[in-house]
Design an enzyme around this catalytic site. Structure first.
Site, PDB file in Angstrom:
ATOM      1  N   ASN A 111       0.836  -1.191   0.000  1.00 16.59           N
ATOM      2  CA  ASN A 111       0.000   0.000   0.000  1.00 16.59           C
ATOM      3  C   ASN A 111       0.874   1.246   0.000  1.00 16.59           C
ATOM      4  OD1 ASN A 111      -0.469   1.918   2.522  1.00 16.59           O
ATOM      5  ND2 ASN A 111       0.196  -0.089   3.322  1.00 16.59           N
ATOM      6  N   PHE A 115      -1.775   8.041   4.456  1.00 16.78           N
ATOM      7  CA  PHE A 115      -2.573   8.601   5.557  1.00 16.78           C
ATOM      8  C   PHE A 115      -3.846   9.279   5.035  1.00 16.78           C
ATOM      9  CE2 PHE A 115       1.216   9.373   8.717  1.00 16.78           C
ATOM     10  CZ  PHE A 115       1.376   8.005   8.852  1.00 16.78           C
ATOM     11  N   SER A 176       5.550   4.977   8.795  1.00 14.60           N
ATOM     12  CA  SER A 176       4.951   4.706   7.494  1.00 14.60           C
ATOM     13  C   SER A 176       5.916   5.129   6.395  1.00 14.60           C
ATOM     14  CB  SER A 176       3.637   5.471   7.333  1.00 14.60           C
ATOM     15  OG  SER A 176       3.183   5.386   5.986  1.00 14.60           O
ATOM     16  N   ASN A 178       5.024   5.876   3.466  1.00 12.99           N
ATOM     17  CA  ASN A 178       4.228   6.557   2.451  1.00 12.99           C
ATOM     18  C   ASN A 178       4.021   8.047   2.696  1.00 12.99           C
ATOM     19  OD1 ASN A 178       3.812   4.046   1.096  1.00 12.99           O
ATOM     20  ND2 ASN A 178       2.289   3.535   2.646  1.00 12.99           N
ATOM     21  N   THR A 179       4.609   8.572   3.770  1.00 14.62           N
ATOM     22  CA  THR A 179       4.631  10.011   4.018  1.00 14.62           C
ATOM     23  C   THR A 179       6.085  10.446   3.940  1.00 14.62           C
ATOM     24  OG1 THR A 179       2.656   9.996   5.424  1.00 14.62           O
ATOM     25  CG2 THR A 179       4.164  11.852   5.686  1.00 14.62           C
ATOM     26  N   LYS A 212       5.218   2.955  16.964  1.00 10.57           N
ATOM     27  CA  LYS A 212       5.246   1.956  15.903  1.00 10.57           C
ATOM     28  C   LYS A 212       6.520   2.124  15.085  1.00 10.57           C
ATOM     29  CE  LYS A 212       2.156  -0.374  12.671  1.00 10.57           C
ATOM     30  NZ  LYS A 212       0.760  -0.443  12.205  1.00 10.57           N
ATOM     31  N   ASN A 244       5.857  -1.895  11.544  1.00 13.35           N
ATOM     32  CA  ASN A 244       5.090  -1.360  10.428  1.00 13.35           C
ATOM     33  C   ASN A 244       5.436  -2.144   9.159  1.00 13.35           C
ATOM     34  OD1 ASN A 244       3.504   0.449   8.812  1.00 13.35           O
ATOM     35  ND2 ASN A 244       4.015   2.125  10.201  1.00 13.35           N
TER      36      ASN A 244
END
Length: 354
Positions: A111, A115, A176, A178-179, A212, A244
């Site tokens: 993915n 967020f 994450s 993805n940020t 996390k 994560n």
């Protein structure tokens, strides 16, 4: 029944399938009972972690119910805890689609959602409106994409203040992939500074907090973070979620492995368990650990427990195996404790490392 449902859902785009499932569970929470077998929870699986009473160790990881729209339906699947989010102070759409991919031969997902959420206030409103709470509810908080790392602590504090009153615990998401730049916040000093900033709000509502961590951190970095927290005044109030998603693509078979984003599922199993061991050893068992990554059956779950995890979270296994996986793991874990002569799950935590 889930086998049939999955066959139909897997014909849809992954994000579309996700919206169908979450929308139906939101409108008709009792649908979960049709796919989830009746759960019998032995007393041996009960434990208290950071002041919270868990009926068994299997919880749902953040990312599935980002906006707390289907909490009751998900509890109907048998989870002892549900972690919603990641939520940010302001709503944001996330990254462009497509951004969610199934790697079926690998039993994995990639993915790069970014967020996407309706904001912390919307999440808090839904949680506050819940009439029944059959388990523990955690809220995973993050920073908005447009917020620079230099002021990230402002975002975490804003989000925390919006959700602290309606959460049983808080998870701070620094990992994450993805940020952009978010993982740069995972140094020991930054974590301590951030937790110190959040402490007054956490203390006011008597809420524990989890950090996390990424599986892509080096062993030395994981050790340093764990030792630093274990040697701080935060012991007894903070835990670690290990881990994560990963940006590694080692050993994958699926053509979707070329997609960018965070990988979850079976390929993450070994590394996430190793991170549990590293954190448990480095902290000398002082920090409660939530094992997360590649748990598909009771053997996987028990390995993480014996490596040092007190609690567990699943996500990808729930997508591939359905609600029955919760009952299967719970029953299998109880049997494994009995076989090894443990009367409680707490006795088994870290037993391999000790």
């Amino acid at each position: 029944m889930y086998r049939l449902a999955r066959a139909l859902l897997f014909q849809l785009d992954p994000e579309q399938a996700h919206r169908v499932v979450m929308g139906n569970l939101s409108r008709w929470p009792r649908l979960a009972k049709l796919a989830a077998p009746k759960l019998h929870i032995p007393d041996s699986l009960k434990q208290t972690v950071l002041g919270m009473n868990f009926s068994h160790p299997i919880g749902l990881a953040a990312g599935l119910d980002k906006d707390a729209i289907a909490v009751n339906g998900l509890f109907g699947c048998g989870f002892s805890s549900i972690e919603v989010g990641t939520v940010t102070p302001l709503p944001q759409p996330g990254n462009p689609t497509p951004r969610l991919f199934r790697l079926k031969p690998d039993e994995a997902l990639i993915n790069r959602m970014g967020f996407n959420n309706e904001g912390s206030a919307a999440c808090a409103g839904r949680l506050q409106a819940l009439n029944n709470r059959p388990g523990i509810i955690g809220v995973n908080i993050g920073k908005n994409k447009v917020t620079p790392n230099e002021t990230a602590s402002d975002d975490y504090e804003k989000a925390l203040k919006m959700v602290a009153h309606c959460a049983d615990y808080i998870t701070v998401n620094l990992s994450s992939p993805n940020t952009p730049g978010l993982r740069d916040l995972q140094s020991a000093s930054t974590i301590i500074q951030l937790l110190t900033r959040l402490a007054p709000t956490l203390d006011a509502f008597e809420r524990p907090v989890f950090i996390k961590l990424s599986p892509d951190l080096s062993d030395s970095a994981l050790t340093h973070i764990s030792e630093t927290i274990a040697d701080s005044s935060l012991v007894g109030r903070v835990g670690i979620i290990a881990t994560n998603t990963t940006i590694s693509r080692q050993g994958l078979k699926s053509p979707e492995k070329r997609e960018s984003g965070g990988l979850s599922g079976l390929p993450l199993q070994s590394r996430s368990t190793e991170v549990v061991r590293i954190v448990y050893r480095a902290s000398e068992g002082k920090i409660p650990i939530v094992g997360c990554g590649g748990i598909f059956n009771a053997d996987d779950a028990y390995e993480k427990i014996r490596a040092g995890a007190s609690l567990l979270q699943i996500y990808t296994a729930f997508i591939y195996r359905g609600p029955a996986v919760v009952s299967e793991i719970v029953t299998g874990l109880a049997n494994k404790l009995k076989e090894d002569g443990f009367t409680t799950i707490s006795e088994a935590v870290g037993s391999e490392v000790r």
